[in-house]
Design an enzyme around this catalytic site. Structure first.
Site, mmCIF file in Angstrom:
data_model
loop_
_atom_site.group_PDB
_atom_site.id
_atom_site.type_symbol
_atom_site.label_atom_id
_atom_site.label_comp_id
_atom_site.label_asym_id
_atom_site.label_seq_id
_atom_site.Cartn_x
_atom_site.Cartn_y
_atom_site.Cartn_z
ATOM 1 N N HIS A 129 45.676 -31.315 -6.924
ATOM 2 C CA HIS A 129 46.528 -30.005 -7.130
ATOM 3 C C HIS A 129 46.339 -29.306 -8.490
ATOM 4 C CE1 HIS A 129 50.274 -27.483 -7.005
ATOM 5 N NE2 HIS A 129 50.073 -28.053 -5.602
ATOM 6 N N ASP A 156 50.756 -31.507 1.306
ATOM 7 C CA ASP A 156 50.299 -31.621 2.872
ATOM 8 C C ASP A 156 49.875 -32.923 3.135
ATOM 9 O OD1 ASP A 156 50.469 -28.626 3.063
ATOM 10 O OD2 ASP A 156 48.910 -28.662 1.397
HETATM 11 C C1 LIG Z 1 43.982 -28.324 -4.817
HETATM 12 C C2 LIG Z 1 42.655 -28.111 -5.434
HETATM 13 C C3 LIG Z 1 42.183 -26.835 -4.717
HETATM 14 C C4 LIG Z 1 42.950 -27.925 -7.075
HETATM 15 O O1 LIG Z 1 41.791 -27.572 -7.599
HETATM 16 P P1 LIG Z 1 41.612 -27.408 -9.003
HETATM 17 O O2 LIG Z 1 42.664 -27.419 -10.023
HETATM 18 O O3 LIG Z 1 40.803 -26.078 -9.435
HETATM 19 O O4 LIG Z 1 40.702 -28.458 -9.221
HETATM 20 P P2 LIG Z 1 39.220 -28.827 -9.386
HETATM 21 O O5 LIG Z 1 38.898 -28.372 -7.755
HETATM 22 O O6 LIG Z 1 38.464 -27.973 -10.272
HETATM 23 O O7 LIG Z 1 39.016 -30.352 -9.352
HETATM 24 C C5 LIG Z 1 38.848 -30.972 -10.436
HETATM 25 C C6 LIG Z 1 37.827 -32.235 -10.209
HETATM 26 O O8 LIG Z 1 38.401 -32.994 -9.197
HETATM 27 C C7 LIG Z 1 37.593 -33.010 -7.815
HETATM 28 N N1 LIG Z 1 38.602 -32.851 -6.773
HETATM 29 C C8 LIG Z 1 39.898 -32.110 -6.913
HETATM 30 N N2 LIG Z 1 40.261 -32.358 -5.642
HETATM 31 C C9 LIG Z 1 39.532 -33.119 -4.960
HETATM 32 C C10 LIG Z 1 39.654 -33.480 -3.554
HETATM 33 N N3 LIG Z 1 40.639 -33.299 -2.734
HETATM 34 N N4 LIG Z 1 38.682 -34.456 -3.097
HETATM 35 C C11 LIG Z 1 37.637 -34.965 -3.929
HETATM 36 N N5 LIG Z 1 37.497 -34.322 -5.172
HETATM 37 C C12 LIG Z 1 38.394 -33.424 -5.501
HETATM 38 C C13 LIG Z 1 36.811 -31.789 -8.132
HETATM 39 O O9 LIG Z 1 35.724 -32.075 -7.289
HETATM 40 C C14 LIG Z 1 36.736 -31.646 -9.550
HETATM 41 O O10 LIG Z 1 35.525 -32.666 -10.081
HETATM 42 P P3 LIG Z 1 34.295 -32.367 -10.862
HETATM 43 O O11 LIG Z 1 35.009 -32.062 -12.303
HETATM 44 O O12 LIG Z 1 33.465 -33.657 -10.840
HETATM 45 O O13 LIG Z 1 33.716 -31.198 -10.437
HETATM 46 C C15 LIG Z 1 41.819 -29.348 -5.121
HETATM 47 O O14 LIG Z 1 42.210 -30.480 -5.588
HETATM 48 C C16 LIG Z 1 41.343 -29.455 -3.620
HETATM 49 O O15 LIG Z 1 40.349 -28.721 -3.189
HETATM 50 N N6 LIG Z 1 42.024 -30.198 -3.020
HETATM 51 C C17 LIG Z 1 41.969 -30.423 -1.655
HETATM 52 C C18 LIG Z 1 42.457 -29.314 -0.667
HETATM 53 C C19 LIG Z 1 43.944 -29.342 -0.649
HETATM 54 O O16 LIG Z 1 44.695 -30.510 -0.370
HETATM 55 N N7 LIG Z 1 44.710 -28.462 -0.834
HETATM 56 C C20 LIG Z 1 46.074 -28.351 -0.689
HETATM 57 C C21 LIG Z 1 46.733 -28.043 -2.139
HETATM 58 S S1 LIG Z 1 48.517 -28.388 -2.270
#
Ligand SMILES: CC(C)(COP(=O)(O)OP(=O)(O)OC[C@H]1O[C@@H](n2cnc3c(N)ncnc32)[C@H](O)[C@@H]1OP(=O)(O)O)[C@@H](O)C(=O)NCCC(=O)NCCS
Length: 375
Positions: free
Chosen positions: A264, A316
């Site tokens: 998140h 979720d």
């Molecule tokens: C929610 C979300 C978009 C937040 O994104 P963010 O704050 O931009 O965080 P990031 O995507 O930069 O993630 C940071 C690191 O954790 C990893 N990461 C984050 N969520 C992940 C996941 N669900 N699965 C695998 N790796 C994940 C990223 O790949 C990143 O790794 P890196 O630093 O090696 O590149 C992200 O966690 C995600 O895509 N989650 C899955 C979708 C989801 O469940 N969304 C609902 C949110 S309520």
């Protein structure tokens, strides 16, 4: 480093993009407050109707206010026959989020106050939007399944019960209705998330409230936001049984797959909503799915993801298997999120317009420097 570089934050992480009195999140204490009330209390004690009133008006309703608000919601539950018949003709391979977006756009054309944009008309339109979201969702769901949209019922069913009734054609039992109500309350609001921000940006141009909500539905559809509840369930289905989790995750991580329902932007040490839902699930699992593999799959995956990646489930994640155990088709999960979040979206639009300034940020230009025309 110039000023623009200092201010730049990819994905607007950490950027304060406006003020609000509707909701606040404290990731350190893992608290989430709607108008000052803790989500833990709201999900346990509040109906969706009370929550929507609280978000829109700023205070919990008195019994009389709640009565009046509920009567209005009930009166506005139905959708126009013209709209229902157009929805029935939508291509059956459309995603229900796209059908919801198109259905709400159609309803907007018929809104009796579509050309008047005052605070009062916006609140009335907000109530109509919130009220009609379940029937709009159900209309396409039934068209797709080849079943009939059930007739709208009255105040004997609250918003949560009526939503399930519209989708499933029968009144839910008390426990299902209670848990479903809690999920709608939990989905109702979450500060400046991507869809809410989209709604605020759209209406900051002085566009109408329906356009704001339509923009929000578009943003919610994405799997990084609301679309994650559907994707999380598809993940559980792909895994199939608890003994497959370890091997499945190893492969998924090797392939650098994103595991839906984890992580998140705001909560890096765990989403309080996921924890609360996990705590409340016991009674429901015992009653509805003692032999269901989904909670065990979810628990094992959660343990491994926490250990290997330091990532925690978000809201979720538990909702995905709870809805599955309520026999809700996976592709309606995100529209249900929208049904709940419509309360927050509309409250934010009303707040934005009450003290509006066009939202128009700058971009850090990384393109070609000025160059002479050489065509
Ligand atoms: C929610 C979300 C978009 C937040 O994104 P963010 O704050 O931009 O965080 P990031 O995507 O930069 O993630 C940071 C690191 O954790 C990893 N990461 C984050 N969520 C992940 C996941 N669900 N699965 C695998 N790796 C994940 C990223 O790949 C990143 O790794 P890196 O630093 O090696 O590149 C992200 O966690 C995600 O895509 N989650 C899955 C979708 C989801 O469940 N969304 C609902 C949110 S309520």
């Amino acid at each position: 480093m110039n000023a623009a570089t200092v201010a730049y934050s990819p994905g607007l992480e950490g950027v304060i993009a406006g003020t609000t009195k509707i909701c606040t999140i404290n990731p350190e204490t893992q608290t989430l407050l709607y108008r000052g009330y803790d989500i833990q209390d709201l999900m346990q004690y509040a109906s969706f109707e009370q929550t929507a009133y609280l978000l829109l008006y700023g205070e919990l309703p008195t019994p009389n206010e709640l009565d009046l608000f509920t009567q209005t919601l009930v009166a506005e539950r139905g959708i126009r026959p013209e709209v229902a018949s157009i929805i029935a003709g939508f291509p059956k391979d459309a995603h229900p989020m796209d059908a919801l977006k198109a259905g709400l756009a159609l309803e907007a054309l018929y809104d009796p106050e579509k050309n008047v944009h005052t605070n009062e008309t916006n609140i009335r339109k907000a109530i109509r939007i919130i009220a009609k979201m379940p029937a709009l969702t159900a209309a396409f769901s039934h068209a797709k399944a080849g079943t009939s949209l059930p007739p709208v019922l009255g105040a004997e069913l609250n918003h949560a019960e009526h939503t399930l009734y519209m989708l499933q054609g029968q009144k839910p039992d008390a426990l299902t209705a209670k848990v479903f109500n809690s999920t709608l309350v939990i989905y109702a609001e979450h500060s400046f998330n991507a869809s809410t921000f989209s709604a605020r940006v759209t209406t900051s141009t002085l566009s109408d409230i329906h356009s704001g909500v339509l923009a929000a539905i578009g943003a919610l559809k994405g799997p990084l936001h609301g679309g994650a509840n559907e994707q999380a369930m598809l993940t559980f289905l792909e895994i199939g049984s608890p003994e497959n989790v370890d091997a499945w995750l190893e492969t998924a991580l090797t392939e650098k797959r994103k595991i839906m329902g984890f992580g998140h932007r705001a909560y890096k040490n765990g989403d309080p909503r996921a924890k609360l839902l996990r705590e409340m699930r016991a009674e429901f699992i015992t009653a509805k799915g003692a032999n269901s593999p989904w909670p065990a799959i979810a628990d094992r995956l959660e343990a491994l993801m926490t250990e290997k990646k330091g990532l925690f489930p978000n809201v979720d994640y538990p909702i995905a298997y709870l809805y599955y155990m309520m026999n809700i088709p996976t592709e309606v999960y995100t529209p249900i999120f929208a049904i709940g979040r419509s309360a927050g979206w509309t409250a934010h639009v009303v707040e934005q317009l009450a003290n509006n300034r066009l939202i128009r940020p700058k971009a850090l230009y990384e393109g070609h420097p000025q160059r002479p025309w050489n065509g």
